[in-house]
Each structure stands twice: as structure tokens, then as C-alpha cells.
Design a protein around this motif. Structure first.
Motif, PDB file in Angstrom:
ATOM      1  N   GLY A 129       0.942  -1.208  -0.005  1.00  0.00           N
ATOM      2  CA  GLY A 129       0.052  -0.056   0.117  1.00  0.00           C
ATOM      3  C   GLY A 129       0.849   1.317   0.028  1.00  0.00           C
ATOM      4  N   GLN A 130       2.125   1.256  -0.088  1.00  0.00           N
ATOM      5  CA  GLN A 130       2.982   2.184   0.198  1.00  0.00           C
ATOM      6  C   GLN A 130       3.457   2.632  -1.327  1.00  0.00           C
ATOM      7  N   LEU A 131       4.049   4.009  -1.346  1.00  0.00           N
ATOM      8  CA  LEU A 131       4.976   4.319  -2.404  1.00  0.00           C
ATOM      9  C   LEU A 131       6.252   3.875  -1.989  1.00  0.00           C
ATOM     10  N   PRO A 132       7.150   3.324  -2.858  1.00  0.00           N
ATOM     11  CA  PRO A 132       8.381   3.119  -2.500  1.00  0.00           C
ATOM     12  C   PRO A 132       9.158   4.163  -2.469  1.00  0.00           C
ATOM     13  N   THR A 133       9.954   4.457  -1.128  1.00  0.00           N
ATOM     14  CA  THR A 133      11.017   5.303  -0.892  1.00  0.00           C
ATOM     15  C   THR A 133      12.331   4.699  -0.395  1.00  0.00           C
ATOM     16  N   PRO A 134      13.041   5.208  -0.455  1.00  0.00           N
ATOM     17  CA  PRO A 134      14.525   4.616   0.041  1.00  0.00           C
ATOM     18  C   PRO A 134      14.472   4.386   1.523  1.00  0.00           C
ATOM     19  N   GLU A 135      13.790   5.301   2.443  1.00  0.00           N
ATOM     20  CA  GLU A 135      13.770   4.894   3.599  1.00  0.00           C
ATOM     21  C   GLU A 135      12.621   3.683   3.953  1.00  0.00           C
ATOM     22  N   LEU A 136      11.582   3.647   3.130  1.00  0.00           N
ATOM     23  CA  LEU A 136      10.711   2.489   3.388  1.00  0.00           C
ATOM     24  C   LEU A 136      11.332   1.087   3.039  1.00  0.00           C
ATOM     25  N   LEU A 137      12.316   1.211   1.862  1.00  0.00           N
ATOM     26  CA  LEU A 137      13.096   0.013   1.851  1.00  0.00           C
ATOM     27  C   LEU A 137      13.933  -0.473   2.883  1.00  0.00           C
ATOM     28  N   ARG A 138      14.565   0.569   3.330  1.00  0.00           N
ATOM     29  CA  ARG A 138      15.517   0.365   4.306  1.00  0.00           C
ATOM     30  C   ARG A 138      14.833  -0.387   5.619  1.00  0.00           C
ATOM     31  N   ARG A 139      13.641   0.249   5.963  1.00  0.00           N
ATOM     32  CA  ARG A 139      12.902  -0.399   7.142  1.00  0.00           C
ATOM     33  C   ARG A 139      12.388  -1.715   6.756  1.00  0.00           C
ATOM     34  N   ALA A 140      11.935  -2.003   5.565  1.00  0.00           N
ATOM     35  CA  ALA A 140      11.581  -3.210   5.081  1.00  0.00           C
ATOM     36  C   ALA A 140      12.623  -4.245   5.421  1.00  0.00           C
ATOM     37  N   SER A 141      14.086  -3.954   4.615  1.00  0.00           N
ATOM     38  CA  SER A 141      15.223  -4.812   4.702  1.00  0.00           C
ATOM     39  C   SER A 141      15.591  -5.133   6.352  1.00  0.00           C
ATOM     40  N   VAL A 142      15.362  -4.248   7.020  1.00  0.00           N
ATOM     41  CA  VAL A 142      15.673  -4.304   8.570  1.00  0.00           C
ATOM     42  C   VAL A 142      14.584  -5.391   9.359  1.00  0.00           C
ATOM     43  N   ALA A 143      13.241  -5.044   8.912  1.00  0.00           N
ATOM     44  CA  ALA A 143      12.244  -6.015   9.150  1.00  0.00           C
ATOM     45  C   ALA A 143      12.626  -7.457   8.665  1.00  0.00           C
ATOM     46  N   CYS A 144      13.216  -7.687   7.566  1.00  0.00           N
ATOM     47  CA  CYS A 144      13.672  -8.791   7.031  1.00  0.00           C
ATOM     48  C   CYS A 144      14.480  -9.846   7.823  1.00  0.00           C
ATOM     49  N   VAL A 145      15.531  -8.951   8.718  1.00  0.00           N
ATOM     50  CA  VAL A 145      16.503  -9.424   9.626  1.00  0.00           C
ATOM     51  C   VAL A 145      15.635 -10.053  10.744  1.00  0.00           C
ATOM     52  N   ARG A 146      14.505  -9.383  11.009  1.00  0.00           N
ATOM     53  CA  ARG A 146      13.823 -10.091  12.258  1.00  0.00           C
ATOM     54  C   ARG A 146      13.064 -11.273  11.961  1.00  0.00           C
ATOM     55  N   ALA A 147      12.650 -11.505  10.442  1.00  0.00           N
ATOM     56  CA  ALA A 147      12.428 -12.902  10.104  1.00  0.00           C
ATOM     57  C   ALA A 147      13.355 -14.053  10.324  1.00  0.00           C
ATOM     58  N   SER A 148      14.254 -13.596  10.368  1.00  0.00           N
ATOM     59  CA  SER A 148      15.574 -14.750  10.324  1.00  0.00           C
ATOM     60  C   SER A 148      16.033 -15.202  11.631  1.00  0.00           C
TER      61      SER A 148
END
Lengths: 297, 163
Positions: A238-257
Motif C-alpha cells: 500500500g506504500q509508495l516505495p521510498t529509500p527509507e521504506l525499503l531500508r525499514r523493510a530490509s531491517v524487518a527481514c532481519v527480524r524474520a531470520s
């Protein structure tokens, strides 16, 4: 270590294969390309009395794609066949890439995608892209068939939902929507041969305004099974992709590991690399979805 | 458990052999058929020394059960030269470019290269390196091998144009 002594069966139909499998129960092991099974038997880790080879089962070696129905990969289709298939390369570049870079040319010519999934190594290279594409597996037994989402298929290292007497008949992957992109990146100390230390696959679909309407991320080699990253996906949708959004998503991926230390990498290094690769994969997906680049397989 | 009768079609000749189902194709080629050009290095599919072609594709014969190769077309290093005086262009190029040192990886290396050139007659250096990525060499550092394959590709292309 000497090989265990077993009887070898080469059924030519699915019915025959299921009959043999049912007759011998826990004493039988299925063999796709044999690249995992022969190794495990030689190492003494498995000692089946019966080996049931799927290589000559009619109808099991196939790849078909339809715009309305998506992709079907048969239970004995080789990894190299998937890597080379024009429609896989066009519509599922993350899967084509995984199938082009994993293991060695020889192993890719022998091993099957179904075998890679059924073997259920946490590092299975085809698993992360197939999770990102929301694939399901079709499991057949004498009594009938069931379809299981890949997210529900993996139960632990080397463990799956596959019951004794069942054969992984096919992998089904939904057709991709318009304006989508997908990518897979893996890291290992050697570029070839070695098992991945970290693998990240992604899929992103955009609406006409450029907002993310679908996002899926999946990781391999950093948890007991290949896993999706629901928190990161929810952040993106639902979001417009921004560098900050992608960075937050990549940090969230770490929490899935939930990585471990082993000879290939430390848990800390794996966590760092999940973030790096997730960001790169998302950037690659977005560039493809926007039509700014073409798939590099 | 009984041996199984299988037909192995190797380099154009068909052999009827009785094999135990747990024996690898590499063992059967070497020990039953006497085709010892195929080498066994790691015996676990990592080193590529045992590479043969089955139906034109490079595979590890140490991980292939011989019974799985029943009625398939197998090519080993012994099948490449038409006679001792007429080596395959890949064999010729490996000699001419000094791509053979101890020689243990050579048979597998040449068969991987053959599978590559059969599919891709004009490979880039990167594609050659990817094509032999499943073959380890501990002597040469690979440079001479890559050069030899590139030269053989050129020879083969020339031969095709003449025809």
C-alpha cells in the motif's frame, strides 16, 4: 563408507510408483536426480531397502506456462531445464536465476526442483524464490491428491509435510500480474558449488500510480526452514516505495531470520547480509516492475 | 539382492552388464567395462573428475546409479577421438595449450567443455568459466584450460563453416 544394499525400482507410471511406494512403506525412499539421496546413502545417513526412481515416470517431467493458470513444474523436472525454459526466464526470473547459479552444471543436470524442495535443506536455493512467488506443491498418494502451500510444506531441517506413500507430483506457481518484478540473490564464499550462506528472494507488484500492491520476501539458509518475511511485506504493501521504506523493510527481514553460526558464516554476518541482500533484491524488483531494467537471469 | 541386467550405450557401443543396483555409473564404467578414462576424485559430486555425458548433458557419474543409465546414451572421454591419430579438437587444444598437468581432472574437464560447446558454440570467457565451474583443477590455475576451450571452440566453428 560403502553404499547400503537396496532394490532399485524404475516405474514408468505414477500408479506403478505409488503402488511400489505403498507396498514398501518406510523401507522405501524416492529418488529424483539422486544428488542428495546417493550422497546420504554413501555417507551412511540413509539405508533404504528400496529406492524408487522417478526419472522414467511418464508425465512427471514437464514445464508448462499459461497466462491464466501460471507455471507447472513436474516432479521429475531437472533444475537445468527450469533454468533454461524461456517462459520461466521471462515470468519468474528469480527462480530462473536460482536454478542457474546453484550447485554445479552437473548437479543442475541431475537434480530436480521437486527434490530440492522435498530434501528441505534450510538453504534450498529454489525454495526462497518459490515462496516469494506463492507456489504450492501437489502431493499425490494412492487415495488422491492434495495441494499444500509452500509456506506450510517446510516443517524443519530435512522435514516436510510429505507423508510416506506420497509423491511430490508438481509445483504450481501463480501467473505474475502486470507491473511486477522479482529477484533472487545468494551469497556464498565460493561463487559456485558451495551451499548458500544467505539467500533472499523478492517479489513486488505496483499499481498504476506506482504504489506497492503486493510484496513478498523470502529467506533461505538463515532459519530452520526457508521463510517468508510477513512484517516486511506488511510494511511495504500500500506504500509508495521510498529509500527509507525499503531500508525499514530490509531491517524487518532481519527480524524474520533465526540464523545459526556454522562453518559457512556466523549468525551475526548472516543477519547483516539479510539486510543488505533484502535491500538489493527490493531495488532490483522495483526496477523491473517499473520497466527500468530487464531480468538478469 | 539380485543383480539387474542393464544395457549401457557407451560411445556408440551397447554393453549388456549385470550390476548391483547400488553401484555407481563411474564404478561400472571403470571396473566392468574397463573404461578407466573416467576418474573418481571426491566421490560426492563436488570435483567433476567423473563427469560423463548422458543424453548430451554433463553429469557426475559418481552420483549416478548405473541402473539409472539403462538405455541412455553415454559419452566418456574414450568416445571423443575418432582414432589415436585423430583427437577431438578439445583434446588437441588441451595438449597444444598446456592445459594438462597431472591430468586427473582432464577427462571431466573436456566432457564439461564438450557439453558447453555443443549448446553454445561461441562462448565468452565468462561462459566457459561457468561451464567448467563444476570441475576442479588443482594444478593449472584454469587459465590454460579456459584458453584451450576457447581455441577448440574456434576450431570447431571453422570446421562447421567448411562443411
Amino acid at each position: 563408507m560403502a553404499m547400503p544394499h537396496f532394490e532399485h525400482h524404475q516405474p514408468t507410471s505414477l500408479e506403478e510408483a505409488l503402488d511400489i511406494l505403498t507396498r514398501h512403506g518406510a523401507e522405501a525412499k524416492l529418488m529424483g536426480g539422486g544428488t542428495d539421496l546417493v550422497m546420504k546413502m554413501r555417507a551412511g545417513a540413509l539405508e533404504p531397502r528400496h529406492v524408487v526412481s522417478l526419472g522414467r515416470v511418464a508425465g512427471l517431467n514437464r514445464i508448462s506456462y499459461r497466462d491464466d493458470d501460471g507455471l507447472v513444474i513436474g516432479g521429475s523436472t531437472r533444475i537445468s531445464e527450469v533454468a533454461a525454459h524461456p517462459e520461466v526466464r521471462r515470468h519468474y526470473p528469480a527462480l530462473a536465476h536460482a536454478c542457474s547459479v546453484m550447485a554445479t552444471p552437473q548437479i543442475r543436470n541431475m537434480g530436480t526442483v521437486a527434490g530440492n524442495l522435498a530434501n528441505a535443506a534450510p538453504s534450498a536455493d529454489t525454495a526462497a524464490p518459490l515462496l516469494a512467488y506463492r507456489a504450492s506443491v501437489v502431493l499425490v498418494e494412492r487415495g488422491g491428491r492434495r495441494q499444500v502451500k509452500l509456506t506450510d510444506f517446510f516443517k524443519g531441517p530435512g522435514l516436510t509435510d510429505l507423508e510416506p506413500g506420497e509423491i511430490l507430483e508438481a509445483i504450481r506457481v501463480p501467473a505474475p500480474p502486470n507491473r511486477c518484478g522479482s529477484a533472487y540473490q545468494r551469497l556464498s564464499e565460493r561463487s559456485q558449488v558451495d551451499i548458500a550462506a544467505v539467500g533472499v528472494a523478492g517479489f513486488v507488484a505496483l499499481d498504476l500510480a506506482g504504489a506497492i500492491i503486493g510484496a513478498r520476501l523470502a529467506l533461505s539458509a538463515v532459519a530452520p526452514t526457508p521463510v517468508r518475511c510477513p512484517e516486511a511485506e506488511a510494511l511495504l504493501e500500500g506504500q509508495l516505495p521510498t529509500p527509507e521504506l525499503l531500508r525499514r523493510a530490509s531491517v524487518a527481514c532481519v527480524r524474520a531470520s533465526r540464523p545459526i553460526d556454522d562453518l559457512r558464516a556466523s549468525a551475526n554476518y548472516r543477519r547483516s547480509m539479510v539486510q543488505v541482500l533484502s535491500l538489493r533484491v527490493l531495488e532490483q524488483c522495483l526496477a523491473l516492475a517499473k520497466g527500468e531494467s530487464t531480468p538478469r537471469v | 539382492m539380485a543383480k539387474q541386467n542393464i544395457d549401457l550405450s557407451v560411445n556408440g557401443f551397447t554393453y549388456r552388464v549385470a550390476v548391483e543396483p547400488w553401484r555407481s555409473l563411474a564404478e561400472v564404467l571403470r571396473e566392468e567395462l574397463g573404461l578407466t578414462g573416467t576418474k573418481v576424485g571426491c566421490n560426492q559430486g563436488d570435483c567433476g573428475a567423473c563427469t560423463v555425458l548422458i543424453d548430451g548433458r554433463a553429469v557426475s557419474s559418481c552420483l549416478t546409479l548405473a541402473v539409472e543409465a539403462h538405455q541412455r546414451q553415454i559419452t566418456t572421454i574414450e568416445g571423443l577421438a575418432t582414432s589415436p591419430d585423430h583427437l577431438h579438437p578439445l583434446q588437441r587444444a588441451f595438449i597444444d595449450h598446456g592445459a594438462v598437468q597431472c591430468g586427473f581432472c582432464t577427462a571431466g574437464m573436456i566432457l564439461s567443455a564438450k557439453a558447453l560447446l555443443d549448446q553454445n558454440p561461441e562462448p565468452s570467457e565468462e561462459e566457459i568459466r561457468q561451464g567448467i565451474a563444476g570441475n576442479l583443477c588443482r594444478c593449472t590455475g584454469y587459465v590454460k584450460i579456459v584458453e584451450a576451450i576457447s581455441a577448440a571452440a574456434q576450431t570447431l566453428r571453422g570446421a562447421r563453416e567448411e562443411r
